[in-house]
Motif scaffolding. Sequence first.
Motif, PDB file in Angstrom:
ATOM      1  N   ASP A 147       1.033  -1.181  -0.027  1.00  0.00           N
ATOM      2  CA  ASP A 147       0.115   0.079  -0.050  1.00  0.00           C
ATOM      3  C   ASP A 147       0.712   1.322   0.019  1.00  0.00           C
ATOM      4  O   ASP A 147       1.847   1.609   0.893  1.00  0.00           O
ATOM      5  CB  ASP A 147      -0.987  -0.188   1.179  1.00  0.00           C
ATOM      6  CG  ASP A 147      -1.835   1.049   1.378  1.00  0.00           C
ATOM      7  OD1 ASP A 147      -1.516   2.231   1.172  1.00  0.00           O
ATOM      8  OD2 ASP A 147      -3.185   0.917   1.415  1.00  0.00           O
ATOM      9  N   SER A 148       0.650   2.015  -1.018  1.00  0.00           N
ATOM     10  CA  SER A 148       1.638   3.310  -1.091  1.00  0.00           C
ATOM     11  C   SER A 148       1.376   4.235   0.060  1.00  0.00           C
ATOM     12  O   SER A 148       2.556   4.678   0.493  1.00  0.00           O
ATOM     13  CB  SER A 148       1.326   3.980  -2.278  1.00  0.00           C
ATOM     14  OG  SER A 148      -0.017   4.519  -2.458  1.00  0.00           O
ATOM     15  N   ALA A 149       0.370   4.438   0.571  1.00  0.00           N
ATOM     16  CA  ALA A 149      -0.089   5.219   1.883  1.00  0.00           C
ATOM     17  C   ALA A 149       0.824   4.638   2.963  1.00  0.00           C
ATOM     18  O   ALA A 149       1.318   5.565   3.676  1.00  0.00           O
ATOM     19  CB  ALA A 149      -1.441   5.392   2.001  1.00  0.00           C
ATOM     20  N   LEU A 160       3.642   2.849   2.788  1.00  0.00           N
ATOM     21  CA  LEU A 160       4.881   3.076   2.618  1.00  0.00           C
ATOM     22  C   LEU A 160       5.551   4.669   2.670  1.00  0.00           C
ATOM     23  O   LEU A 160       6.375   4.976   3.383  1.00  0.00           O
ATOM     24  CB  LEU A 160       5.380   2.525   1.222  1.00  0.00           C
ATOM     25  CG  LEU A 160       6.638   2.887   0.646  1.00  0.00           C
ATOM     26  CD1 LEU A 160       7.624   1.986   1.649  1.00  0.00           C
ATOM     27  CD2 LEU A 160       6.742   2.506  -0.956  1.00  0.00           C
ATOM     28  N   THR A 161       4.593   5.505   2.286  1.00  0.00           N
ATOM     29  CA  THR A 161       4.894   6.851   2.465  1.00  0.00           C
ATOM     30  C   THR A 161       4.780   7.385   3.817  1.00  0.00           C
ATOM     31  O   THR A 161       5.605   8.025   4.327  1.00  0.00           O
ATOM     32  CB  THR A 161       3.789   7.726   1.613  1.00  0.00           C
ATOM     33  OG1 THR A 161       3.759   7.443   0.277  1.00  0.00           O
ATOM     34  CG2 THR A 161       3.666   9.276   1.694  1.00  0.00           C
ATOM     35  N   ASN A 195       8.158   5.879   5.419  1.00  0.00           N
ATOM     36  CA  ASN A 195       9.273   6.237   4.873  1.00  0.00           C
ATOM     37  C   ASN A 195       9.376   7.974   5.253  1.00  0.00           C
ATOM     38  O   ASN A 195      10.260   8.607   5.519  1.00  0.00           O
ATOM     39  CB  ASN A 195       9.484   6.253   3.502  1.00  0.00           C
ATOM     40  CG  ASN A 195       9.916   4.861   2.818  1.00  0.00           C
ATOM     41  OD1 ASN A 195      10.430   4.129   3.920  1.00  0.00           O
ATOM     42  ND2 ASN A 195       9.580   4.639   1.890  1.00  0.00           N
ATOM     43  N   ASP A 196       8.344   8.583   5.238  1.00  0.00           N
ATOM     44  CA  ASP A 196       8.173  10.056   5.252  1.00  0.00           C
ATOM     45  C   ASP A 196       7.765  10.701   6.682  1.00  0.00           C
ATOM     46  O   ASP A 196       8.247  11.673   6.985  1.00  0.00           O
ATOM     47  CB  ASP A 196       7.296  10.603   4.349  1.00  0.00           C
ATOM     48  CG  ASP A 196       7.601  10.511   2.889  1.00  0.00           C
ATOM     49  OD1 ASP A 196       8.762  10.025   2.703  1.00  0.00           O
ATOM     50  OD2 ASP A 196       6.812  10.653   2.014  1.00  0.00           O
ATOM     51  N   GLU A 211      16.026   4.916   5.763  1.00  0.00           N
ATOM     52  CA  GLU A 211      15.232   4.081   5.012  1.00  0.00           C
ATOM     53  C   GLU A 211      15.935   2.896   4.706  1.00  0.00           C
ATOM     54  O   GLU A 211      15.354   1.765   5.135  1.00  0.00           O
ATOM     55  CB  GLU A 211      14.619   4.633   3.889  1.00  0.00           C
ATOM     56  CG  GLU A 211      13.656   5.654   4.032  1.00  0.00           C
ATOM     57  CD  GLU A 211      13.347   6.378   2.548  1.00  0.00           C
ATOM     58  OE1 GLU A 211      13.132   5.603   1.540  1.00  0.00           O
ATOM     59  OE2 GLU A 211      12.750   7.496   2.594  1.00  0.00           O
ATOM     60  N   TRP A 230      14.821  -0.901   6.061  1.00  0.00           N
ATOM     61  CA  TRP A 230      14.163  -1.824   5.227  1.00  0.00           C
ATOM     62  C   TRP A 230      14.865  -2.898   5.043  1.00  0.00           C
ATOM     63  O   TRP A 230      14.484  -3.917   4.819  1.00  0.00           O
ATOM     64  CB  TRP A 230      13.680  -1.212   3.959  1.00  0.00           C
ATOM     65  CG  TRP A 230      12.578  -0.339   3.813  1.00  0.00           C
ATOM     66  CD1 TRP A 230      12.771   1.160   3.897  1.00  0.00           C
ATOM     67  CD2 TRP A 230      11.247  -0.584   4.294  1.00  0.00           C
ATOM     68  NE1 TRP A 230      11.409   1.735   3.917  1.00  0.00           N
ATOM     69  CE2 TRP A 230      10.487   0.710   4.207  1.00  0.00           C
ATOM     70  CE3 TRP A 230      10.639  -1.769   4.433  1.00  0.00           C
ATOM     71  CZ2 TRP A 230       9.054   0.522   4.439  1.00  0.00           C
ATOM     72  CZ3 TRP A 230       9.306  -1.807   4.828  1.00  0.00           C
ATOM     73  CH2 TRP A 230       8.414  -0.360   4.671  1.00  0.00           C
TER      74      TRP A 230
END
Length: 70
Positions: free
Chosen positions: A1-3, A5-6, A9-10, A20, A24
Amino acid sequence: DSALLTFINDTLLPEADKDETSFWTGFDEAVHQLATRNTELLDRRNTLQSKLDNWWEKRREKDFDEADYT
């Protein structure tokens, strides 16, 4: 899910003062180290669920008896 991951990371990693790459890499290692145990636990869970399902199936038509639950 990109949300997710964002977010990791962010937001999460900077707040935890982690980079990161190391996060990871460590995450990947942990997932691979635990994969076999995770499979064993999922198999155990399936066995227990099957036993519970069978127990309930056998008692479906019976009246409630509190002693059956203890």
